[in-house]
Write a protein that holds these residues in place. Sequence first.
Motif, PDB file in Angstrom:
ATOM      1  N   GLY A  70       0.822  -1.213   0.000  1.00 43.16           N
ATOM      2  CA  GLY A  70       0.000   0.000   0.000  1.00 43.16           C
ATOM      3  C   GLY A  70       0.852   1.258   0.000  1.00 43.16           C
ATOM      4  N   ILE A  71       1.910   1.260   0.796  1.00 54.44           N
ATOM      5  CA  ILE A  71       2.818   2.409   0.820  1.00 54.44           C
ATOM      6  C   ILE A  71       3.516   2.551  -0.531  1.00 54.44           C
ATOM      7  N   SER A  72       3.916   1.439  -1.109  1.00 56.90           N
ATOM      8  CA  SER A  72       4.538   1.474  -2.432  1.00 56.90           C
ATOM      9  C   SER A  72       3.564   2.018  -3.472  1.00 56.90           C
ATOM     10  N   LEU A  73       2.310   1.622  -3.378  1.00 58.87           N
ATOM     11  CA  LEU A  73       1.281   2.111  -4.300  1.00 58.87           C
ATOM     12  C   LEU A  73       1.176   3.634  -4.222  1.00 58.87           C
ATOM     13  N   ILE A  88       3.089   3.255 -13.374  1.00 61.21           N
ATOM     14  CA  ILE A  88       1.732   2.712 -13.514  1.00 61.21           C
ATOM     15  C   ILE A  88       1.728   1.177 -13.465  1.00 61.21           C
ATOM     16  N   PRO A  89       2.620   0.477 -14.174  1.00 58.57           N
ATOM     17  CA  PRO A  89       2.642  -0.992 -14.014  1.00 58.57           C
ATOM     18  C   PRO A  89       2.996  -1.439 -12.592  1.00 58.57           C
ATOM     19  N   VAL A  90       3.906  -0.728 -11.932  1.00 59.78           N
ATOM     20  CA  VAL A  90       4.259  -1.096 -10.563  1.00 59.78           C
ATOM     21  C   VAL A  90       3.081  -0.824  -9.632  1.00 59.78           C
ATOM     22  N   LEU A  95      -1.244  -3.125  -6.344  1.00 58.56           N
ATOM     23  CA  LEU A  95      -2.672  -3.336  -6.093  1.00 58.56           C
ATOM     24  C   LEU A  95      -3.015  -4.822  -6.074  1.00 58.56           C
ATOM     25  N   VAL A  96      -2.449  -5.589  -6.982  1.00 58.82           N
ATOM     26  CA  VAL A  96      -2.671  -7.038  -7.008  1.00 58.82           C
ATOM     27  C   VAL A  96      -2.103  -7.683  -5.739  1.00 58.82           C
ATOM     28  N   ILE A  97      -0.950  -7.202  -5.289  1.00 55.12           N
ATOM     29  CA  ILE A  97      -0.337  -7.737  -4.068  1.00 55.12           C
ATOM     30  C   ILE A  97      -1.225  -7.453  -2.858  1.00 55.12           C
ATOM     31  N   VAL A  98      -1.722  -6.220  -2.743  1.00 55.53           N
ATOM     32  CA  VAL A  98      -2.615  -5.881  -1.625  1.00 55.53           C
ATOM     33  C   VAL A  98      -3.846  -6.782  -1.664  1.00 55.53           C
ATOM     34  N   PHE A  99      -4.431  -6.965  -2.849  1.00 56.16           N
ATOM     35  CA  PHE A  99      -5.605  -7.824  -2.978  1.00 56.16           C
ATOM     36  C   PHE A  99      -5.282  -9.255  -2.549  1.00 56.16           C
ATOM     37  N   ALA A 100      -4.179  -9.789  -3.019  1.00 55.46           N
ATOM     38  CA  ALA A 100      -3.819 -11.177  -2.713  1.00 55.46           C
ATOM     39  C   ALA A 100      -3.542 -11.386  -1.226  1.00 55.46           C
ATOM     40  N   LEU A 101      -2.900 -10.414  -0.598  1.00 53.63           N
ATOM     41  CA  LEU A 101      -2.533 -10.584   0.809  1.00 53.63           C
ATOM     42  C   LEU A 101      -3.680 -10.290   1.774  1.00 53.63           C
ATOM     43  N   THR A 102      -4.707  -9.609   1.318  1.00 56.27           N
ATOM     44  CA  THR A 102      -5.813  -9.283   2.214  1.00 56.27           C
ATOM     45  C   THR A 102      -7.035 -10.165   2.007  1.00 56.27           C
ATOM     46  N   ARG A 103      -6.959 -11.097   1.081  1.00 55.84           N
ATOM     47  CA  ARG A 103      -8.060 -12.039   0.909  1.00 55.84           C
ATOM     48  C   ARG A 103      -8.145 -12.944   2.122  1.00 55.84           C
ATOM     49  N   PHE A 104      -9.354 -13.304   2.477  1.00 54.62           N
ATOM     50  CA  PHE A 104      -9.577 -14.205   3.597  1.00 54.62           C
ATOM     51  C   PHE A 104      -9.358 -15.633   3.116  1.00 54.62           C
ATOM     52  N   HIS A 105      -8.504 -16.359   3.781  1.00 62.24           N
ATOM     53  CA  HIS A 105      -8.244 -17.758   3.397  1.00 62.24           C
ATOM     54  C   HIS A 105      -8.911 -18.674   4.419  1.00 62.24           C
TER      55      HIS A 105
END
Length: 112
Positions: A70-73, A88-90, A95-105
């Motif tokens: 999130g800070i990197s974003l 923009i690609p980074v 954003l994909v990393i934040v989504f992947a790490l905050t998903r409930f498993h």
Amino acid sequence: MLSGPLSILMGASGIAQDTLFSASSPYEYRFDLTTWGVIHLVVGVALVIAGLGVLTKQSWGRGAGATMAGISLITQFMFVPYYPAWAIPVMTLDLVIVFALTRFHVGTSGGH
């Protein structure tokens, strides 16, 4: 572990006063390239540490990874006028990393 090294490379370019980056118009978050280089370097190292925490399944890894992504974003967003083809690609990757790490498993047990 992917966004961190990219930020480190961007930081090294900024610290080296590379001619790759330039802001063409007045910009609110305009810092000299050395300052941006240090910012990206610090964020990149923190991303690598958080990524190692995620990969080794440390209890703090997912939270640290999501926070640092999130800070990197945010820092990439502020860096867009300097080099949008990179930022923009980074940002998308972060954003994909934040989504992947905050998903409930939901864990599964051995039974039905």
